[in-house]
Write a protein that holds these residues in place. Structure first.
Motif, PDB file in Angstrom:
ATOM      1  N   ALA A 143       0.823  -1.214   0.000  1.00 29.59           N
ATOM      2  CA  ALA A 143       0.000   0.000   0.000  1.00 29.59           C
ATOM      3  C   ALA A 143       0.859   1.268   0.000  1.00 29.59           C
ATOM      4  N   GLU A 144       1.945   1.275   0.776  1.00 29.16           N
ATOM      5  CA  GLU A 144       2.813   2.469   0.845  1.00 29.16           C
ATOM      6  C   GLU A 144       3.309   2.855  -0.551  1.00 29.16           C
ATOM      7  N   GLN A 146       1.949   1.863  -3.432  1.00 28.16           N
ATOM      8  CA  GLN A 146       0.813   2.249  -4.284  1.00 28.16           C
ATOM      9  C   GLN A 146       0.517   3.736  -4.126  1.00 28.16           C
ATOM     10  N   VAL A 147       0.493   4.177  -2.873  1.00 29.96           N
ATOM     11  CA  VAL A 147       0.199   5.595  -2.619  1.00 29.96           C
ATOM     12  C   VAL A 147       1.266   6.489  -3.250  1.00 29.96           C
ATOM     13  N   LEU A 150       0.602   6.674  -6.883  1.00 29.06           N
ATOM     14  CA  LEU A 150      -0.573   7.497  -7.164  1.00 29.06           C
ATOM     15  C   LEU A 150      -0.244   8.981  -7.055  1.00 29.06           C
ATOM     16  N   ALA A 151       0.535   9.339  -6.041  1.00 24.69           N
ATOM     17  CA  ALA A 151       0.923  10.743  -5.872  1.00 24.69           C
ATOM     18  C   ALA A 151       1.791  11.187  -7.046  1.00 24.69           C
TER      19      ALA A 151
ATOM     20  N   PHE B 131      -7.075  13.536  -6.880  1.00 24.41           N
ATOM     21  CA  PHE B 131      -6.361  12.315  -6.529  1.00 24.41           C
ATOM     22  C   PHE B 131      -5.065  12.632  -5.786  1.00 24.41           C
ATOM     23  N   LEU B 132      -4.428  13.736  -6.179  1.00 28.61           N
ATOM     24  CA  LEU B 132      -3.195  14.141  -5.496  1.00 28.61           C
ATOM     25  C   LEU B 132      -3.451  14.433  -4.021  1.00 28.61           C
ATOM     26  N   ALA B 135      -3.583  11.298  -2.224  1.00 28.75           N
ATOM     27  CA  ALA B 135      -2.379  10.454  -2.312  1.00 28.75           C
ATOM     28  C   ALA B 135      -1.160  11.049  -1.623  1.00 28.75           C
ATOM     29  N   GLU B 136      -1.175  12.353  -1.383  1.00 25.32           N
ATOM     30  CA  GLU B 136      -0.024  12.978  -0.727  1.00 25.32           C
ATOM     31  C   GLU B 136       0.178  12.403   0.670  1.00 25.32           C
ATOM     32  N   ALA B 143      -1.452   4.345   4.971  1.00 26.30           N
ATOM     33  CA  ALA B 143      -1.378   4.117   3.524  1.00 26.30           C
ATOM     34  C   ALA B 143      -2.473   3.165   3.035  1.00 26.30           C
ATOM     35  N   GLU B 144      -2.764   2.125   3.801  1.00 25.53           N
ATOM     36  CA  GLU B 144      -3.810   1.161   3.393  1.00 25.53           C
ATOM     37  C   GLU B 144      -5.147   1.866   3.179  1.00 25.53           C
ATOM     38  N   VAL B 147      -5.127   4.221   0.078  1.00 22.83           N
ATOM     39  CA  VAL B 147      -5.353   3.481  -1.167  1.00 22.83           C
ATOM     40  C   VAL B 147      -6.824   3.122  -1.324  1.00 22.83           C
ATOM     41  N   LEU B 150      -8.613   6.168  -2.433  1.00 19.38           N
ATOM     42  CA  LEU B 150      -8.309   6.493  -3.825  1.00 19.38           C
ATOM     43  C   LEU B 150      -9.076   5.582  -4.777  1.00 19.38           C
TER      44      LEU B 150
END
Lengths: 306, 306
Positions: A143-144, A146-147, A150-151, B131-132, B135-136, B143-144, B147, B150
């Protein structure tokens, strides 16, 4: 055949055709099926993404992944997400209010094949789909990371990235741009997604963009991104219409779009592309054969004829 | 004053004005500054997002958060991301190729205040920014869960959500739609983002959407989303132009857009909205006073005059 160097017993030509087939299969799977409602929209999304193209961004992801030893399964979604963003940007760029193009790769552009409202929604839907592809669970990415991906994608695609470059481009029509301003525009418009291709591969490999290997690959990406655009301007000027699939030679120039040709002339633009290629190759110095696909890809980008 | 019930010693009226002020401050901070290049694009993004509006989706996030005891800091970005998606969808919906609207909330629409190309890019940039924002790193969400948020937003915003609803809507112009088809369209077009507001609040609270509380709140969201649209159609028919900020009364009907009014008539549409409100309130049965803001918000949505 300077291009046919082998990585993992595979020549670049083999790598390239295998990777293009692979990303097309991946996109095929990750796009909503054409029969799913609203069917016209999904059909148009597929038309705009699966209709060929050089697949440069996915190739960058796969080549960087090969260089860093990343399993292919961890590269598929990043490559597909980037290509969806790229595809959406072309659909919107082609709209009457933007470049007003009728042809793309020799086929009617989305708003010509469907209609303008559908083309707007196709772009909007593809952008959301790109983020969905990275955010969905179950493809083996922590997940870390993935984020982080995405960023990275949101930053590269947004108003401080690709969309911003497009806005600078629009504002520049009919104006003279100096070379640094022209480069700034392209670094945003196409460069940020190329850079993002490398960032996603680094992320999949668990390598920090700040560490030396990361920084070197990003330097490579920036040079390649710019070289790609210089070559695009060269092809707009001299390219074979049959090969480029465009409706008109010199179309950008005749629209008064600033280009490396108007600024540098053809000969100087060509030598600038060469210089950028050399710098891109320099950035790969610390790698051996494992970076050969990246090297060949950089060469391909400035030697392409479409 | 049926609306002024207190949650955490705050009446709904207080909650509402505080939350609207809060989301406007949050959006102000999370949008790129107006002076940042490309300045015209960033200025237009801010014009399209900060120019008022009912802020229904953020209010849903904050009210659900209050019901579930989630700290405000974990609700700000989800609320802002949803509002950016909503704002982008309005900018694109207003375009000449779509609804061709000149006014929005009494002000020129984005493509009238700027130009059409800019409006396309504003929408594109706002979507990426949404989305940013989620995601930031560094806003206290694991983080899980980031995601999950998102994925939820991408699903709700995309071709199987809001964008899909818009495509169904376009295809329906000039056609008769039966009630189930009209509801399907709205469940996508506006319902999915309302549902997503609740999903994001559940996610921030660490509650699974499958568990009873989650399912109940989602049922609430679906009814409220539909009721919102029924009320929209009622206001399009009878609303005060000064209050709705629209250019023309009955604009949707005169465009041959299918609506609850053409299908049910005004009186029946009104009683349908009432029925949906009752079902929304039913879904909140197992909560006490902590759900009062959600209850008041549902009432507000069908009692609003703009």
């Amino acid at each position: 055949m300077t291009l046919d160097v082998a990585v993992n017993n595979e020549t670049f030509a083999q790598f390239r055709s295998r990777s293009v087939r692979r990303i097309e299969d991946v996109l095929e799977t990750l796009l909503p099926p054409a029969h799913l409602l609203p069917a016209r929209l999904h059909d148009a999304m597929r038309y705009s993404t699966l209709g060929g193209g050089k697949r440069v961004r996915p190739l960058l992801v796969y080549a960087a992944g090969a260089c860093l030893g990343v399993p292919l399964e961890l590269l598929d979604r990043p490559a597909a997400a980037l290509e969806m963003i790229h595809a959406y940007s072309l659909v919107h760029d082609d709209l009457p209010a933007m470049d007003n193009d009728d042809l793309r790769r020799g086929l009617p552009t989305c708003h010509r094949a469907y209609d303008e409202a559908t083309a707007i929604l196709v772009g909007d839907g593809l952008q959301a789909q790109a983020f969905l592809v990275l955010a969905e669970p179950g493809w083996g990415m922590a997940a870390e990371r993935q984020v982080q991906m995405l960023a990275s994608l949101a930053q590269a695609a947004g108003s401080r990235g690709m969309v911003g470059g497009q806005a600078i481009d629009l504002a520049a029509v009919g104006h003279e741009l100096a070379l640094p301003a022209l480069e700034q525009m392209h670094l945003h418009k196409t460069g940020m997604l190329m850079r993002c291709a490398i960032q996603l591969a680094l992320c999949a490999a668990g390598i920090d963009a700040q560490e030396a290997r990361g920084a070197a690959l990003l330097r490579y990406a920036d040079r390649v991104g710019l070289a790609f655009q210089v070559q695009d301007d060269i092809l707009d000027e001299i390219g074979d219409l049959q090969q480029t699939g465009k409706a008109q030679q010199g179309a950008d120039r005749s629209r008064n779009k600033p280009s490396f040709i108007t600024l540098l002339g053809l000969a100087e633009a060509r030598s600038y592309a060469r210089r950028l290629l050399d710098e891109a190759l320099d950035a790969l110095q610390s790698w051996q054969a494992e970076a050969d696909h990246l090297r060949a890809l950089a060469r391909l980008i400035i030697e392409r004829s479409k």
